[in-house]
Design an enzyme around this catalytic site. Structure first.
Site, PDB file in Angstrom:
ATOM      1  CB  SER A  57      -1.141   0.150   1.333  1.00 35.09           C
ATOM      2  OG  SER A  57      -0.289   0.178   2.205  1.00 35.09           O
ATOM      3  CE  LYS A  89      -2.936   2.039   4.627  1.00 37.15           C
ATOM      4  NZ  LYS A  89      -2.232   0.936   4.884  1.00 37.15           N
TER       5      LYS A  89
END
Length: 158
Positions: A79, A117
């Protein structure tokens, strides 16, 4: 009368194919490394259960570290590929519970799941943004997210 001694060519010894000899400067740099604990794996994708076990340590050059306590995690997932963080990388994080918008962080969601993230603040909400268009940004209330650390470096083996 000629002297006997045979032919002696003038040869310059090269280093091709030979391991370099250690120098004092290299040895000093190796001694200056800091042992950072590797605290398990972090998901760069779907969050995984938080892992808080110290598995081993890795030597890190002091230039990669800011002031404060640091730890490392092994990355699993894709990701964060557009931020240059690949599956199998080892990330170095400064242990802290605050971060600025745009920082790449390790976030603990609901005290159960940990994920890597980019942090975005939207009003009172916190957005955890992937660096891969295949993943959606997830938005949480501030009471659901605890920042565990901020990315300061990355190590990769080829």
């Amino acid at each position: 009368m000629r002297q006997r001694g045979g032919f002696r060519p003038s040869v310059i010894e090269g280093r091709l194919g030979k391991a370099p000899e250690p120098t004092t400067r290299h040895d000093e740099a190796a001694n200056d490394s800091v042992a950072i604990p590797v605290m398990g794996r972090i998901a760069a994708g779907v969050p995984i259960s938080a892992i808080q076990t110290h598995s081993h340590t890795i030597p890190v050059p002091p230039e990669m570290l800011a002031a404060g306590e640091h730890f490392a995690l092994e990355v699993r997932g894709d990701s964060m590929i557009d931020a240059g963080i690949l599956d199998g990388d080892t990330i170095i994080l400064k242990k802290q519970d605050t971060a600025n918008t745009g920082d790449i962080i390790v976030a603990l969601i609901d005290d159960e799941e940990a994920t890597l993230k980019r942090l975005r603040r939207k009003g009172a909400s916190i957005a955890l943004e992937a660096a891969n268009p295949a993943y959606e940004t997830r938005i949480f209330g501030p009471d659901r997210i605890r920042i565990q650390g901020r990315l300061t470096g990355l190590m990769r083996k080829y």
